[in-house]
Scaffold this motif. Structure first.
Motif, PDB file in Angstrom:
ATOM      1  N   PRO A 142      37.877  52.612  46.883  1.00 57.49           N
ATOM      2  CA  PRO A 142      37.375  51.654  47.880  1.00 57.49           C
ATOM      3  C   PRO A 142      36.240  52.207  48.747  1.00 57.49           C
ATOM      4  O   PRO A 142      35.518  51.414  49.369  1.00 57.49           O
ATOM      5  CB  PRO A 142      38.625  51.364  48.730  1.00 57.49           C
ATOM      6  CG  PRO A 142      39.765  51.549  47.778  1.00 57.49           C
ATOM      7  CD  PRO A 142      39.348  52.723  46.943  1.00 57.49           C
ATOM      8  N   TRP A 143      36.053  53.530  48.788  1.00 52.39           N
ATOM      9  CA  TRP A 143      34.928  54.118  49.534  1.00 52.39           C
ATOM     10  C   TRP A 143      33.593  53.863  48.832  1.00 52.39           C
ATOM     11  O   TRP A 143      32.539  54.005  49.457  1.00 52.39           O
ATOM     12  CB  TRP A 143      35.109  55.626  49.677  1.00 52.39           C
ATOM     13  CG  TRP A 143      36.263  56.069  50.528  1.00 52.39           C
ATOM     14  CD1 TRP A 143      37.188  55.292  51.145  1.00 52.39           C
ATOM     15  CD2 TRP A 143      36.606  57.425  50.827  1.00 52.39           C
ATOM     16  NE1 TRP A 143      38.097  56.072  51.825  1.00 52.39           N
ATOM     17  CE2 TRP A 143      37.768  57.388  51.646  1.00 52.39           C
ATOM     18  CE3 TRP A 143      36.073  58.658  50.488  1.00 52.39           C
ATOM     19  CZ2 TRP A 143      38.380  58.543  52.135  1.00 52.39           C
ATOM     20  CZ3 TRP A 143      36.677  59.817  50.969  1.00 52.39           C
ATOM     21  CH2 TRP A 143      37.816  59.754  51.787  1.00 52.39           C
ATOM     22  N   ALA A 144      33.622  53.558  47.548  1.00 49.84           N
ATOM     23  CA  ALA A 144      32.385  53.398  46.773  1.00 49.84           C
ATOM     24  C   ALA A 144      31.631  52.147  47.198  1.00 49.84           C
ATOM     25  O   ALA A 144      32.234  51.127  47.548  1.00 49.84           O
ATOM     26  CB  ALA A 144      32.707  53.333  45.281  1.00 49.84           C
ATOM     27  N   ASP A 145      30.317  52.219  47.163  1.00 46.70           N
ATOM     28  CA  ASP A 145      29.502  51.031  47.425  1.00 46.70           C
ATOM     29  C   ASP A 145      29.622  50.032  46.285  1.00 46.70           C
ATOM     30  O   ASP A 145      29.617  48.821  46.513  1.00 46.70           O
ATOM     31  CB  ASP A 145      28.046  51.440  47.629  1.00 46.70           C
ATOM     32  CG  ASP A 145      27.866  52.237  48.903  1.00 46.70           C
ATOM     33  OD1 ASP A 145      27.875  51.643  49.988  1.00 46.70           O
ATOM     34  OD2 ASP A 145      27.754  53.481  48.811  1.00 46.70           O
ATOM     35  N   GLU A 146      29.715  50.565  45.065  1.00 41.42           N
ATOM     36  CA  GLU A 146      29.921  49.707  43.895  1.00 41.42           C
ATOM     37  C   GLU A 146      30.792  50.449  42.890  1.00 41.42           C
ATOM     38  O   GLU A 146      30.711  51.671  42.770  1.00 41.42           O
ATOM     39  CB  GLU A 146      28.597  49.338  43.221  1.00 41.42           C
ATOM     40  CG  GLU A 146      27.622  48.566  44.099  1.00 41.42           C
ATOM     41  CD  GLU A 146      28.004  47.104  44.300  1.00 41.42           C
ATOM     42  OE1 GLU A 146      28.993  46.650  43.674  1.00 41.42           O
ATOM     43  OE2 GLU A 146      27.313  46.422  45.083  1.00 41.42           O
ATOM     44  N   ILE A 147      31.619  49.705  42.171  1.00 44.96           N
ATOM     45  CA  ILE A 147      32.439  50.254  41.096  1.00 44.96           C
ATOM     46  C   ILE A 147      32.011  49.573  39.805  1.00 44.96           C
ATOM     47  O   ILE A 147      32.016  48.340  39.712  1.00 44.96           O
ATOM     48  CB  ILE A 147      33.934  50.013  41.356  1.00 44.96           C
ATOM     49  CG1 ILE A 147      34.356  50.632  42.692  1.00 44.96           C
ATOM     50  CG2 ILE A 147      34.782  50.571  40.205  1.00 44.96           C
ATOM     51  CD1 ILE A 147      35.720  50.168  43.174  1.00 44.96           C
ATOM     52  N   VAL A 148      31.624  50.377  38.828  1.00 42.15           N
ATOM     53  CA  VAL A 148      31.126  49.847  37.556  1.00 42.15           C
ATOM     54  C   VAL A 148      32.063  50.267  36.431  1.00 42.15           C
ATOM     55  O   VAL A 148      32.432  51.440  36.321  1.00 42.15           O
ATOM     56  CB  VAL A 148      29.705  50.364  37.266  1.00 42.15           C
ATOM     57  CG1 VAL A 148      29.253  49.940  35.868  1.00 42.15           C
ATOM     58  CG2 VAL A 148      28.728  49.862  38.319  1.00 42.15           C
ATOM     59  N   ALA A 149      32.456  49.325  35.594  1.00 46.24           N
ATOM     60  CA  ALA A 149      33.220  49.616  34.383  1.00 46.24           C
ATOM     61  C   ALA A 149      32.323  49.406  33.172  1.00 46.24           C
ATOM     62  O   ALA A 149      31.432  48.552  33.195  1.00 46.24           O
ATOM     63  CB  ALA A 149      34.441  48.720  34.292  1.00 46.24           C
ATOM     64  N   VAL A 150      32.566  50.165  32.115  1.00 44.26           N
ATOM     65  CA  VAL A 150      31.695  50.101  30.937  1.00 44.26           C
ATOM     66  C   VAL A 150      32.052  48.964  29.993  1.00 44.26           C
ATOM     67  O   VAL A 150      31.325  48.697  29.036  1.00 44.26           O
ATOM     68  CB  VAL A 150      31.695  51.434  30.162  1.00 44.26           C
ATOM     69  CG1 VAL A 150      31.157  52.567  31.023  1.00 44.26           C
ATOM     70  CG2 VAL A 150      33.102  51.762  29.647  1.00 44.26           C
ATOM     71  N   SER A 151      33.178  48.301  30.243  1.00 45.81           N
ATOM     72  CA  SER A 151      33.548  47.139  29.437  1.00 45.81           C
ATOM     73  C   SER A 151      34.460  46.241  30.265  1.00 45.81           C
ATOM     74  O   SER A 151      35.033  46.671  31.277  1.00 45.81           O
ATOM     75  CB  SER A 151      34.257  47.551  28.141  1.00 45.81           C
ATOM     76  OG  SER A 151      35.534  48.102  28.421  1.00 45.81           O
ATOM     77  N   TYR A 152      34.602  45.001  29.843  1.00 45.43           N
ATOM     78  CA  TYR A 152      35.494  44.080  30.550  1.00 45.43           C
ATOM     79  C   TYR A 152      36.943  44.522  30.420  1.00 45.43           C
ATOM     80  O   TYR A 152      37.747  44.349  31.345  1.00 45.43           O
ATOM     81  CB  TYR A 152      35.297  42.654  30.020  1.00 45.43           C
ATOM     82  CG  TYR A 152      33.993  42.056  30.456  1.00 45.43           C
ATOM     83  CD1 TYR A 152      33.867  41.429  31.695  1.00 45.43           C
ATOM     84  CD2 TYR A 152      32.862  42.156  29.653  1.00 45.43           C
ATOM     85  CE1 TYR A 152      32.650  40.907  32.117  1.00 45.43           C
ATOM     86  CE2 TYR A 152      31.639  41.638  30.064  1.00 45.43           C
ATOM     87  CZ  TYR A 152      31.543  41.022  31.297  1.00 45.43           C
ATOM     88  OH  TYR A 152      30.330  40.523  31.723  1.00 45.43           O
ATOM     89  N   GLY A 153      37.286  45.119  29.286  1.00 43.17           N
ATOM     90  CA  GLY A 153      38.636  45.643  29.105  1.00 43.17           C
ATOM     91  C   GLY A 153      38.946  46.752  30.093  1.00 43.17           C
ATOM     92  O   GLY A 153      40.044  46.811  30.666  1.00 43.17           O
TER      93      GLY A 153
END
Length: 368
Positions: A142-153
């Protein structure tokens, strides 16, 4: 064009020979070519991809023995350099990046990239530090400005497993297809098995680790080899090598299996293989599948969490089989060998996963 006064940092443990490292080097090169100042910050500057870092990218070596001990060095780097944004990848690295930003008290935006299926890592490891990662992710992501995942799964799994709001997680596919991939695919290949007059070659590529489950591929190959002339090549290195080599000898197929280790140009192998096989138990977004498709090579994948079903659109672009199922994998490989493929159809799907697409989406997120 970005301003050269805007600095982007990418933080990784090392440049070991994996898809995450290859992708981050591609991003670093792409950001630099668009006019940004780019730092590739490594806990320890080692690994086969060091030679791939372009001259426009500044390499920052924190000279740490492990990711956790790189924290003081990363704090110093952030205080001294104050990049506009820092992108980190892999779970341990993400947590250290978030701690470093908090301790350094700089306004750098931190984007964390989640590149594997977290629940599978947790369920299948006995290492205490690995089993603590979901707790750390719950506390610190939650400290991150953005959280990115490499796939929808991966995004869905992360949200369910650590209780993070799905709306907080964005999906950006890895930068897999590069401008140089096709030229490298047509480079000369010094391996006699790939000449046209020889038996067809089944190809696997990846680190020799438990999650890649190459023993299932070897067993499936042995079943196929008992019925027809065929060979198997597995590119990659890792701690499971001795176990895989022992299995190959036990099955009596050592004369038809080759394990060359890590190779700088796997695309020349992919372009000449009869079929590419992913046998993994779990993934994030298996870039090797996309790379094989970009080379026009038919693929067979386990329907593991996460990525293969997304890439192949639930079987539209290649056969999907259950994980850890030797018979199903052998049947799918045999059927693929017997079916005429459409290379352009596969390349068209692979074109979704280009470096340019990833760069565009990350730069929107970076706000630089």
């Amino acid at each position: 064009m970005g301003s050269t006064r805007k600095r982007i940092a990418l933080f990784l443990p090392t440049l070991a020979g994996g898809g995450v490292e290859r992708g981050m080097v591609s991003l670093a090169q792409g950001f630099a070519e668009r006019g940004y100042s780019v730092d590739l910050v490594l806990s320890k500057a080692e690994g086969p991809y060091l030679s791939k870092v372009p001259r426009k990218v500044r390499l920052v070596d924190l000279r740490a023995s492990r990711v956790l001990t790189s924290l003081p060095g990363l704090v110093r780097y952030l205080k001294q350099t104050r990049p506009a944004v820092m992108l980190s990848a892999a779970e341990h690295t993400n947590v250290v990046a978030l701690w470093a930003r908090r301790l350094s008290k700089v306004p750098t935006r931190v984007i964390v990239n989640v590149c594997t299926t977290v629940s599978q890592n947790f369920q299948r490891t006995s290492l205490i530090r690995e089993r603590c990662l979901p707790f750390f992710a719950y506390c610190f992501y939650p400290w991150a400005d953005e959280i990115v995942a490499v796939s929808y799964g991966v995004a869905d799994d992360l949200s369910r497993f650590i209780g993070l709001s799905r709306q907080r997680i964005r999906v950006i596919y890895d930068p897999v297809v590069t401008p140089s991939l096709l030229s490298l695919a047509h480079a000369p290949l010094d391996h006699s098995w790939f000449s046209p007059e020889n038996s067809p070659v089944i190809l696997g590529v990846g680190r020799l680790t438990v999650e890649k489950d190459f023993p299932t591929l070897v067993r499936a190959f042995a079943c196929i080899r008992a019925r027809r002339p065929v060979r198997l090549v597995i590119l990659g290195e890792g701690r499971e090598r001795s176990r895989i080599e022992l299995l190959i000898r036990e099955l009596g197929v050592d004369s038809d299996v080759s394990l060359p280790g890590f190779v700088a140009n796997p695309y020349a192998y992919m372009a000449r293989a009869a079929v590419f096989v992913l046998s993994s138990i779990w993934e994030g977004l298996p870039g090797v599948v996309i790379e094989a498709m970009a080379c026009g090579t038919p693929v067979v994948c386990t329907n593991c969490p996460s990525g293969p079903a997304e890439i192949l659109e639930n079987g539209k672009y290649g056969r999907l089989v259950p994980t850890e199922n030797v018979d199903a994998l052998a049947e799918a490989i045999s059927s693929t060998l017997d079916t005429r493929s459409n290379p352009e159809f596969l390349r068209q799907r692979a074109s979704v996963f280009t470096v340019e697409n990833s760069l565009d989406q990350y730069l929107k997120l970076f706000r630089v």
